[in-house]
Write a protein that holds these residues in place. Structure first.
Motif, mmCIF file in Angstrom:
data_model
loop_
_atom_site.group_PDB
_atom_site.id
_atom_site.type_symbol
_atom_site.label_atom_id
_atom_site.label_comp_id
_atom_site.label_asym_id
_atom_site.label_seq_id
_atom_site.Cartn_x
_atom_site.Cartn_y
_atom_site.Cartn_z
ATOM 1 N N GLU A 1 0.833 -1.204 0.000
ATOM 2 C CA GLU A 1 0.000 0.000 0.000
ATOM 3 C C GLU A 1 0.865 1.251 0.000
ATOM 4 O O GLU A 1 0.617 2.187 -0.754
ATOM 5 N N ASN A 2 1.925 1.218 0.829
ATOM 6 C CA ASN A 2 2.794 2.389 0.930
ATOM 7 C C ASN A 2 3.483 2.731 -0.373
ATOM 8 O O ASN A 2 3.841 3.877 -0.606
ATOM 9 N N CYS A 3 3.710 1.721 -1.203
ATOM 10 C CA CYS A 3 4.371 2.060 -2.460
ATOM 11 C C CYS A 3 3.367 2.052 -3.616
ATOM 12 O O CYS A 3 3.708 1.776 -4.759
ATOM 13 N N GLY A 4 2.128 2.301 -3.272
ATOM 14 C CA GLY A 4 1.103 2.444 -4.296
ATOM 15 C C GLY A 4 0.954 1.197 -5.151
ATOM 16 O O GLY A 4 0.645 1.282 -6.333
ATOM 17 N N ASN A 5 1.212 0.045 -4.553
ATOM 18 C CA ASN A 5 1.113 -1.231 -5.259
ATOM 19 C C ASN A 5 2.022 -1.316 -6.483
ATOM 20 O O ASN A 5 1.747 -2.045 -7.425
ATOM 21 N N LEU A 6 3.064 -0.528 -6.468
ATOM 22 C CA LEU A 6 4.028 -0.607 -7.566
ATOM 23 C C LEU A 6 5.433 -0.786 -6.974
ATOM 24 O O LEU A 6 6.095 0.183 -6.626
ATOM 25 N N MET A 7 5.821 -2.039 -6.853
ATOM 26 C CA MET A 7 7.142 -2.344 -6.288
ATOM 27 C C MET A 7 8.163 -2.462 -7.396
ATOM 28 O O MET A 7 7.823 -2.879 -8.506
ATOM 29 N N TYR B 1 2.977 -13.142 -7.406
ATOM 30 C CA TYR B 1 2.144 -12.454 -8.384
ATOM 31 C C TYR B 1 1.664 -11.106 -7.836
ATOM 32 O O TYR B 1 1.708 -10.091 -8.520
ATOM 33 N N GLU B 2 1.240 -11.118 -6.586
ATOM 34 C CA GLU B 2 0.694 -9.903 -5.984
ATOM 35 C C GLU B 2 1.754 -8.801 -5.885
ATOM 36 O O GLU B 2 1.460 -7.626 -6.094
ATOM 37 N N MET B 3 3.002 -9.197 -5.580
ATOM 38 C CA MET B 3 4.070 -8.192 -5.486
ATOM 39 C C MET B 3 4.372 -7.604 -6.870
ATOM 40 O O MET B 3 4.601 -6.411 -7.012
ATOM 41 N N VAL B 4 4.351 -8.476 -7.884
ATOM 42 C CA VAL B 4 4.720 -8.017 -9.215
ATOM 43 C C VAL B 4 3.627 -7.162 -9.844
ATOM 44 O O VAL B 4 3.903 -6.156 -10.496
ATOM 45 N N THR B 5 2.379 -7.564 -9.614
ATOM 46 C CA THR B 5 1.293 -6.856 -10.296
ATOM 47 C C THR B 5 0.627 -5.802 -9.419
ATOM 48 O O THR B 5 -0.077 -4.936 -9.914
ATOM 49 N N GLY B 6 0.832 -5.923 -8.098
ATOM 50 C CA GLY B 6 0.208 -4.961 -7.201
ATOM 51 C C GLY B 6 -1.230 -5.300 -6.881
ATOM 52 O O GLY B 6 -1.920 -4.525 -6.227
ATOM 53 N N ARG B 7 -1.706 -6.449 -7.317
ATOM 54 C CA ARG B 7 -3.080 -6.830 -6.934
ATOM 55 C C ARG B 7 -3.123 -8.314 -6.596
ATOM 56 O O ARG B 7 -2.348 -9.112 -7.143
ATOM 57 N N PRO B 8 -4.019 -8.677 -5.679
ATOM 58 C CA PRO B 8 -4.106 -10.084 -5.305
ATOM 59 C C PRO B 8 -4.483 -10.942 -6.505
ATOM 60 O O PRO B 8 -5.232 -10.504 -7.383
ATOM 61 N N MET B 9 -3.950 -12.138 -6.534
ATOM 62 C CA MET B 9 -4.119 -12.969 -7.716
ATOM 63 C C MET B 9 -5.534 -13.558 -7.804
ATOM 64 O O MET B 9 -6.168 -13.506 -8.851
#
Lengths: 303, 474
Positions: B231-237, B332-340
């Protein structure tokens, strides 16, 4: 005529004289056999894969913990609890754990908790049985999906103890053992050695399964005997399997060298186990699945 | 006859032996040999007599007779028939053991027991070590100052706290022990398991404080969990950071699995992250439970998002691959920013899985077509979609790893140990494989986090606190 092995010894030492299970029915949709036992027979592909991935590492880590969890002369400081009383108690816990359909693992853990607690704290004879069910409860909370309820355990002691007493003792035991409960067990090592044996080339799956069953019975029996508290679980497991192979006259017995113990130590432990088996043939035959008991006619058939 | 009785009473090697035992051993050996010889003869002649004998041996007085109406396996039936006249009753197992000194139970025996034991000279050196640790403040509640409450549930309340000894922040998990069934299973499992786990990627249990009605676990404090981090990184890691987090997750998990410990409830909320970017597995309460949990410690409904399809379809199999599915979902969630697979019911969860990865067939999941639950759901036939379309930021090695984590066949899923060696991690260098268990991955100077592109404001979450922050973060 006197028959060896027919002494029904553990029974006379306090275990119930009649079969269990029918009165209460099985709790978890299983028969009177522990789930652990049934699971073992139909070993899943998934578990086999996990063993291939991690078996060696499981073995090393448990082996490393073994001495830390080994009770040392648990009765040396007990003013009232004797080896005979301990035998009675464990001989009672054996049918109790089967009655609930619990795994051998849970039973081994319970006995380990019992012994390590005895090594730290003097226990009055009249609360020794309460300590037994408390140890069983703690062990089950660790490894079983559905531990027996406090009510059920108290009923098994004819309600001479109260819920509050059991809960208090549970706290004391946990505190005394400092929550060190994940002891390596004979059940783990039996499983491991048998699995290694199966993975070897030219393994005889039938022999491996029979040896495992018989050895599990022998190991279960040995829990009740104070003399065996001095042996490490991995030594007991290897020796039980060695003895089972010998008694069943297997053509391709387990190579006991995989246990890493010197031959003399294994032989000593095996001899002691053989003596135990010969004294408790009847009791042992009752602990075995019938298809394995059938292969052990020498267990004695007197009644 | 007398001698015989004497022998019968012997139950154990622990009691004094007489020569009868030695005799009996000899006799036993003889009998054993005889029987075996006989058996060989019988077998040679095609007789089945001994099998019969064995059956009778097991028949009488078996402590494992099957319950009525159940367990009608052929084995059980044989045994049961032979001792039908013996009724089993509750009294047989439930009984007050007549132990050597059958005195009446003094009501205060537990207190007495505790008192006596305090006077006993401590036999174990570990005990005395503990005593000395307690002198400096370990194991004592007054050593820790409670700060804010972080959460509360049926069994436990978690506080942020500070240790007076070290001035470090800690998390205090207070577990009430007063329940109908005594100490909660989850607490017993969590403590006993964590005590044996010492690893840089597993949350450290610093101290255990046992008071009369309460157990307080003192954990190291970590500011963030992966969910908050995302969340803190706007779902863009940064994809580089994803790789470092994945490696740490797998490292911690390989360590657990190597000790036959499963996590069973992996999800971003259970992966704690500190300012350095160290990731640690937490919340081991369910680790040993075989049943699928539906409620957590804090009585929240357990999320289905990270649960493998075999478990969703009712499998009670219990082995290491069970955790690997969740690792894939988290990757997947880390890469895309959304739960799979954010399903809210089992059916929806399965539907989401099958829509993306294809409805399973005998090829992708042997045995599935005979699974009753699966048949009952009657899902439409979806074809598998290429993962790269859904996770375009992932390189081909990453896609390959993800594919191997998200296999329907549990036994085919890559293990945590093997995943660490996957080419996806090659860019981290060789030295990450040589780290001792307790060494952080950031102890290697080549391993540094990058700035997450989606992060707003300062370079790193909580960087305002700053002083422990690594230069490399920037």
């Amino acid at each position: 005529r006197r028959r060896a092995g027919g002494a029904a010894a553990l029974r006379s030492a306090g275990a119930p004289a009649a079969p269990l299970g029918a009165a209460r029915g099985a709790r978890h949709g299983g028969g009177a056999w522990g789930r652990g036992r049934r699971r073992r027979r139909g070993e899943s592909a998934q578990e086999l894969q996990a063993f291939r991935d991690y078996g060696e590492s499981w073995y090393r880590s448990r082996k490393g913990l073994e001495s830390r969890f080994q009770p040392r002369e648990p009765l040396a400081r007990q003013p009232q609890v004797t080896a005979e009383a301990r035998c009675k108690l464990v001989s009672w816990l054996i049918p109790v754990h089967r009655h609930f359909g619990l795994s051998l693992e849970a039973l081994c853990l319970a006995v380990n908790i019992l012994d390590r607690f005895l090594a730290t704290t003097p226990v009055a004879a009249d609360c020794f049985q309460l300590l037994g069910v408390t140890a069983l409860l703690i062990a089950c909370k660790q490894v079983e999906v559905h531990p027996p309820s406090v009510k059920e355990l108290l009923a098994l002691c004819c309600d001479v103890f109260t819920r509050q007493q059991l809960r208090n003792l549970e706290c004391i035991v946990l505190h005394r053992l400092d929550f060190d409960l994940a002891a390596p067990t004979v059940s783990f090592f039996l499983e491991h050695f048998s699995q290694v044996r199966l993975e070897a080339r030219g393994a005889d799956a039938g022999e491996a399964a029979d040896a495992r069953s018989l050895a599990a019975g022998v190991a279960e029996l040995s829990l009740a005997d104070y003399a065996f508290t001095k042996y490490a679980p991995s030594l007991l497991a290897a020796s039980s399997l060695g003895l089972a192979d010998r008694l069943l006259r297997h053509r391709s017995p387990l190579d006991l060298r995989i246990s890493g113990y010197p031959e003399g130590l294994l032989r000593d432990c095996m001899d002691q186990l053989q003596l135990l088996v010969c004294l408790n043939g009847r009791s042992l035959s009752l602990l075995l699945p019938s298809e394995v008991a059938q292969k052990c006619p020498w267990l004695g058939d007197d009644r | 006859m007398n001698k015989m009785k004497n022998f019968k009473r012997r139950f154990s090697l622990s009691v004094p032996r007489t020569e009868t035992i030695e005799e009996s051993l000899t006799e036993f050996t003889e009998q054993f040999n005889q029987l075996n010889n006989q058996r060989n003869e019988d077998l040679a002649q095609g007789h089945l007599q001994l099998a019969q004998l064995g059956r009778e041996v097991a028949a009488d007085g078996s402590p494992v007779s099957p319950p009525e109406g159940q367990g009608r396996s052929p084995v059980a039936a044989v045994r049961y028939r032979n001792h039908g006249q013996r009724r089993c009753s509750m009294e047989d197992v439930s009984r007050r053991l007549s132990l050597p000194m059958d005195i009446r139970l003094p009501p205060e025996f537990l207190q007495k027991l505790q008192m006596e034991s305090l006077e006993l000279p401590k036999p174990l050196s570990r005990m005395s070590r503990r005593a000395s640790l307690s002198d400096i403040g370990f194991g004592k509640l007054e050593t820790y100052i409670k700060l804010d409450k972080l959460g509360e549930g049926t069994y436990a309340t978690v506080f942020k706290g500070r240790s007076k000894l070290t001035e470090n922040l800690v998390a205090l998990k207070e577990i009430r022990l007063e329940h109908e069934e005594g100490a909660p299973c989850t607490a017993i499992r969590e403590v006993s398991l964590l005590k044996n786990l010492k690893h840089a990627n597993i949350v450290t249990l610093h101290d255990i404080i046992h008071t009369e009605r309460c157990l307080t676990l003192v954990f190291e404090y970590l500011d963030n969990d992966l969910k908050q981090y995302l969340e803190n990184c706007g779902n863009l890691m940064s994809v580089h950071n994803v790789k470092i987090f994945m490696f740490q997750l797998l490292r911690g998990l390989a360590y657990c699995h190597g000790r036959k410990i499963l996590h069973r409830d992996l999800k971003p909320q259970n992966l704690l992250i500190n300012e350095r970017g160290e990731l640690k597995l937490a919340d081991f309460g369910l680790a040993r439970a075989k049943s699928v949990p539906t409620k957590t410690y804090s009585n929240e409904v357990v999320t289905l998002w990270y649960r493998p399809p075999d478990v969703l379809l009712g499998s009670t199999e219990y082995s290491t691959p069970i955790d690997m599915w969740g690792v894939g979902c988290i990757h997947y969630e880390m890469v895309t920013g959304r739960p799979m697979f954010p399903g809210s019911t089992v059916k929806e969860e399965l539907h989401l899985i099958f829509r993306l990865l294809g409805t399973p067939t005998e090829d992708t999941w042997p045995g599935i077509t005979s699974n009753e639950e699966f048949k009952a759901y009657n899902f439409s036939q979806y074809r598998a979609q290429p993962l790269i379309n859904h996770a375009p930021r992932l390189d081909s090695e990453g896609v390959d790893l993800l594919t191997n984590l998200l296999l329907y066949r549990a036994k085919g899923r890559i293990s945590a140990q093997a995943a660490l060696q996957h080419p996806y991690f090659r860019s981290l260098g060789e030295r990450v494989h040589l780290l001792p268990d307790t060494a952080s991955i950031f102890s290697l100077k080549e391993i540094q986090l990058q700035r997450d592109p989606g992060h707003r404001g300062s370079a790193f979450p909580h960087s305002a606190r700053g002083k422990n922050r690594r230069q490399s973060i920037f």
